[in-house]
Design a protein around this motif. Structure first.
Motif, PDB file in Angstrom:
ATOM      1  N   HIS A   9       0.832  -1.198   0.000  1.00 14.56           N
ATOM      2  CA  HIS A   9       0.000   0.000   0.000  1.00 14.56           C
ATOM      3  C   HIS A   9       0.864   1.244   0.000  1.00 14.56           C
ATOM      4  O   HIS A   9       2.077   1.179   0.182  1.00 14.56           O
ATOM      5  N   THR A  11       0.588   5.193   1.777  1.00 10.14           N
ATOM      6  CA  THR A  11      -0.155   5.998   2.734  1.00 10.14           C
ATOM      7  C   THR A  11       0.231   7.461   2.588  1.00 10.14           C
ATOM      8  O   THR A  11       1.417   7.797   2.556  1.00 10.14           O
ATOM      9  N   LYS A  34     -12.133   0.384   3.770  1.00 10.64           N
ATOM     10  CA  LYS A  34     -12.112   0.460   5.222  1.00 10.64           C
ATOM     11  C   LYS A  34     -12.169   1.920   5.663  1.00 10.64           C
ATOM     12  O   LYS A  34     -11.437   2.772   5.161  1.00 10.64           O
ATOM     13  N   LYS A  35     -13.081   2.163   6.595  1.00 11.19           N
ATOM     14  CA  LYS A  35     -13.157   3.464   7.258  1.00 11.19           C
ATOM     15  C   LYS A  35     -12.849   3.211   8.726  1.00 11.19           C
ATOM     16  O   LYS A  35     -13.654   2.657   9.462  1.00 11.19           O
ATOM     17  N   ASN A  38      -6.836   6.532  12.641  1.00 15.20           N
ATOM     18  CA  ASN A  38      -5.384   6.483  12.770  1.00 15.20           C
ATOM     19  C   ASN A  38      -5.057   5.872  14.138  1.00 15.20           C
ATOM     20  O   ASN A  38      -5.420   6.428  15.173  1.00 15.20           O
ATOM     21  N   HIS A  46      -8.757   7.108   9.159  1.00 12.31           N
ATOM     22  CA  HIS A  46      -7.806   6.452   8.261  1.00 12.31           C
ATOM     23  C   HIS A  46      -8.651   5.770   7.197  1.00 12.31           C
ATOM     24  O   HIS A  46      -9.376   4.813   7.493  1.00 12.31           O
ATOM     25  N   TYR A  48      -9.028   3.700   3.598  1.00 11.12           N
ATOM     26  CA  TYR A  48      -8.322   2.771   2.709  1.00 11.12           C
ATOM     27  C   TYR A  48      -9.132   2.635   1.426  1.00 11.12           C
ATOM     28  O   TYR A  48     -10.306   2.242   1.459  1.00 11.12           O
ATOM     29  N   GLY A  54      -9.848  -4.800  -1.538  1.00  7.76           N
ATOM     30  CA  GLY A  54      -8.680  -4.226  -0.889  1.00  7.76           C
ATOM     31  C   GLY A  54      -7.474  -5.138  -0.990  1.00  7.76           C
ATOM     32  O   GLY A  54      -6.748  -5.350  -0.017  1.00  7.76           O
ATOM     33  N   ILE A  59      -3.940  -0.758  -2.629  1.00  8.43           N
ATOM     34  CA  ILE A  59      -4.474   0.008  -1.500  1.00  8.43           C
ATOM     35  C   ILE A  59      -3.763   1.349  -1.328  1.00  8.43           C
ATOM     36  O   ILE A  59      -2.571   1.405  -1.028  1.00  8.43           O
ATOM     37  N   THR A  61      -4.029   4.635   1.053  1.00  6.83           N
ATOM     38  CA  THR A  61      -4.638   5.021   2.317  1.00  6.83           C
ATOM     39  C   THR A  61      -4.317   6.472   2.644  1.00  6.83           C
ATOM     40  O   THR A  61      -3.306   7.021   2.200  1.00  6.83           O
TER      41      THR A  61
END
Length: 323
Positions: A9, A11, A34-35, A38, A46, A48, A54, A59, A61
């Motif tokens: 991923h 970020t 995804k919700k 952090n 955070h 995703y 996923g 991914i 994020t």
């Protein structure tokens, strides 16, 4: 050592949560898988985004911090994050982005001598994060297109193509990539391409642009926080941790609920992570409803009410069911 096959991923940092959510789901057609929050700052979302499940290698994020100042890309940072599509989809994406009011540059063909080259579109998200859509002849099949997207399946983003790092000198970074099993596969001007022989065309292009006089950047909205590479299991991760620790400082294993992580900074300044493929994003909600409810790790559940009060409400818009 079990080979690294590419990115797991990427970020990054954003500012407005709703604008971030809308851009990546409604403009780029990715799925919010995804919700959560952090884990180091549970009063912040955070998000995703990725393919329908996923999958590792798809991914992207974000930590959306409302009011975060704009970052500045520079040496020792990832400056561009690139998505993979078939070469025949470039015209579609140029038209779609333009229609959505996104300023897009048809950058042209990169590495033309390599199997016809790569057709590149360059643009920015609402926070100025530089993105690319790369059309290439060996893009993987669209087997896991996001179900709530109006992007036709044949044009859907397949996952990452790769990332570009800006460095004043590539020598030390190249040595770290070599330790990780990445070798130089191409060179064009001041752009160097590295890939894992064990990888495929999802997230397996790590580029370094070398500019000796490049200024240093500033972290903030629109900047990449770190990039994560794939390792399949906890055991392979521990083996890699032992190998990395021979030359670089590396963290202990961190539990990120959906994967386990170790972190280390390569000599050029980019923060690297190594993340496990398992357990994945379906461990706490069905795949049919991924990303629709706020999920927080068990150790934060006693604080759920106060966490929810601190988060700005956001609305997820679904386009249409494509799968």
């Amino acid at each position: 050592m079990t080979p690294i096959t590419g990115l797991h991923h990427v970020t990054a940092i954003a500012s407005n949560p709703q604008a971030n959510l809308d851009f990546y789901t409604q403009v780029l057609g990715l799925r919010l898988v995804k919700k959560t929050v952090n884990f180091d700052d549970p009063g912040t979302y955070h998000f995703y985004f990725g393919d329908d499940a996923g999958s590792p290698g798809t991914i992207l994020t974000f930590f959306p911090w409302p009011g975060a100042r704009r970052g500045l890309a520079g040496a020792g940072e990832v400056t561009h994050t690139a998505f993979s599509v078939p070469k025949t989809s470039i015209a579609y994406w140029e038209e779609r982005l333009t229609a959505q009011g996104v300023l897009v540059e048809h950058t042209g063909v990169r590495f033309a001598a390599n199997d016809g080259g790569e057709d590149v579109l360059t643009f920015a998200d609402p926070d100025g994060m530089k993105l690319e859509i790369v059309g290439h002849g060996d893009a993987v099949a669209a087997t896991n297109a996001p179900r709530y997207s109006d992007v036709p399946v044949e044009h859907s983003i397949r996952g990452f193509f790769g990332v570009t790092m800006l460095q004043r000198d590539a020598v030390a970074t190249e040595a770290t990539l070599a330790m990780m099993g990445f070798s130089k596969t191409a060179e064009e001007g001041n752009r160097l391409r590295f890939a894992s022989p064990a990888g495929n065309r999802v997230g397996n292009a790590i580029d370094i642009v070398v500019k000796a006089d490049a200024g240093y950047g500033r972290s903030g909205a629109g900047s990449v926080h770190h990039i994560a590479f794939r390792t399949p299991t906890d055991d392979t991760q521990l083996a890699w941790r032992e190998e990395i620790a021979k030359t670089l400082s590396v963290t202990t294993v961190q539990d990120r609920e959906y994967f386990h992580s170790i972190y280390f900074r390569e000599p050029g300044g980019v923060l690297f992570e190594m993340a496990t493929d398992a357990p994945g994003f379906a461990i706490d909600e069905p795949i049919e409803t991924l990303g629709e409810a706020l999920r927080i790790p068990p150790w934060f559940e006693p604080q759920r009410a106060s966490i929810e009060q601190r988060l700005i409400p956001v609305t997820l818009t679904k386009a249409k069911v494509t799968a």
